[in-house]
Design a protein around this motif. Sequence first.
Motif, short mmCIF file in Angstrom:
data_model
loop_
_atom_site.label_atom_id
_atom_site.label_comp_id
_atom_site.label_asym_id
_atom_site.label_seq_id
_atom_site.Cartn_x
_atom_site.Cartn_y
_atom_site.Cartn_z
N GLN A 108 0.85 -1.19 0.00
CA GLN A 108 0.00 0.00 0.00
C GLN A 108 0.88 1.24 0.00
N TRP A 109 0.43 2.26 -0.72
CA TRP A 109 1.14 3.54 -0.84
C TRP A 109 0.27 4.63 -0.24
N ASP A 110 0.81 5.38 0.70
CA ASP A 110 0.13 6.55 1.27
C ASP A 110 1.08 7.72 1.10
N GLY A 111 0.61 8.77 0.43
CA GLY A 111 1.51 9.90 0.21
C GLY A 111 0.77 11.18 -0.06
N LYS A 112 1.55 12.21 -0.39
CA LYS A 112 0.99 13.53 -0.67
C LYS A 112 1.88 14.23 -1.68
N LEU A 113 1.25 14.93 -2.61
CA LEU A 113 1.97 15.72 -3.60
C LEU A 113 2.42 17.02 -2.95
N GLU A 114 3.72 17.29 -3.03
CA GLU A 114 4.30 18.54 -2.53
C GLU A 114 5.06 19.17 -3.68
N GLY A 115 4.43 20.13 -4.34
CA GLY A 115 5.01 20.71 -5.55
C GLY A 115 4.94 19.68 -6.67
N ASP A 116 6.12 19.29 -7.21
CA ASP A 116 6.13 18.25 -8.24
C ASP A 116 6.74 16.95 -7.71
N VAL A 117 6.70 16.80 -6.38
CA VAL A 117 7.25 15.60 -5.74
C VAL A 117 6.16 14.92 -4.91
N LEU A 118 6.03 13.61 -5.08
CA LEU A 118 5.10 12.81 -4.31
C LEU A 118 5.91 12.12 -3.22
N VAL A 119 5.58 12.37 -1.95
CA VAL A 119 6.31 11.79 -0.83
C VAL A 119 5.35 11.02 0.06
N GLY A 120 5.86 9.97 0.68
CA GLY A 120 5.00 9.21 1.57
C GLY A 120 5.64 7.94 2.05
N THR A 121 4.79 6.95 2.35
CA THR A 121 5.24 5.69 2.91
C THR A 121 4.64 4.52 2.14
N TRP A 122 5.50 3.57 1.79
CA TRP A 122 5.08 2.30 1.22
C TRP A 122 5.03 1.30 2.37
N MET A 123 4.01 0.43 2.39
CA MET A 123 3.89 -0.57 3.44
C MET A 123 3.52 -1.91 2.81
N SER A 124 4.17 -2.98 3.28
CA SER A 124 3.84 -4.32 2.80
C SER A 124 2.41 -4.65 3.19
N ALA A 125 1.81 -5.62 2.51
CA ALA A 125 0.41 -5.97 2.74
C ALA A 125 0.13 -6.36 4.19
N ASP A 126 1.08 -7.02 4.84
CA ASP A 126 0.86 -7.43 6.22
C ASP A 126 1.27 -6.36 7.24
N GLY A 127 1.79 -5.23 6.74
CA GLY A 127 2.17 -4.13 7.62
C GLY A 127 3.50 -4.30 8.32
N SER A 128 4.22 -5.38 8.03
CA SER A 128 5.47 -5.64 8.74
C SER A 128 6.65 -4.82 8.22
N ILE A 129 6.58 -4.32 6.99
CA ILE A 129 7.68 -3.55 6.42
C ILE A 129 7.13 -2.21 5.93
N THR A 130 7.79 -1.13 6.28
CA THR A 130 7.46 0.20 5.76
C THR A 130 8.74 0.84 5.23
N LYS A 131 8.58 1.60 4.16
CA LYS A 131 9.71 2.32 3.57
C LYS A 131 9.21 3.67 3.08
N PRO A 132 10.03 4.71 3.23
CA PRO A 132 9.65 6.01 2.69
C PRO A 132 9.80 6.00 1.16
N PHE A 133 8.98 6.78 0.49
CA PHE A 133 9.17 6.95 -0.95
C PHE A 133 9.17 8.42 -1.29
N THR A 134 9.92 8.74 -2.33
CA THR A 134 9.99 10.09 -2.89
C THR A 134 10.01 9.93 -4.40
N LEU A 135 9.02 10.50 -5.07
CA LEU A 135 8.87 10.37 -6.52
C LEU A 135 8.71 11.74 -7.14
#
Length: 165
Positions: A116-143
């Motif tokens: 699952q991806w939860d994020g927010k657009l800030e200017g022309d960059v999408l930032v947030g958190t990726w989480m595995s389906a079981d919730g055991s792993i989370t990683k930040p993302f910047t796109l």
Amino acid sequence: MMKKVLNVSLIATLVLAANGFAADVKPVAVIAVPAAAPVAVSAAPVIFQKPVALRGTVGDVQIQVNLRPKAEVDEGHEGEYFIFGNSHKILLAGDIEKDGVLFMEESVNGTDISGQWDGKLEGDVLVGTWMSADGSITKPFTLKIIPQAQKQTSSKAGKGVVSKQ
């Protein structure tokens, strides 16, 4: 709309009557024409109302995401992403709200939710958190949104790059 047609018919009848032609005037049938069905408008920011590509990282892995509105615009967005150095595409589907808040689910196999991806657009960059389906792993993302011209000239840029996993 119907009032305008009636008003125009009434005015025409009065003008003809004033000129002595009232005897020749026949009542006018008015046909109501239904208004066109409302067109669905995307609630997403303008940048996401057409296909868009973004590049960046999830954790320390380099990726490219391609998103587009679904055929029925009010049903959200869909797309896919790939890890540079890996040709396998991971499917995405979800919503991007008017304020730039993003919620998407991914599927590695096209059937089961794998993250699952939860994020927010800030200017022309999408930032947030990726989480595995079981919730055991989370990683930040910047796109970062890739400008149109760069998408076309850099499609070969990712070949030969090995990602860390």
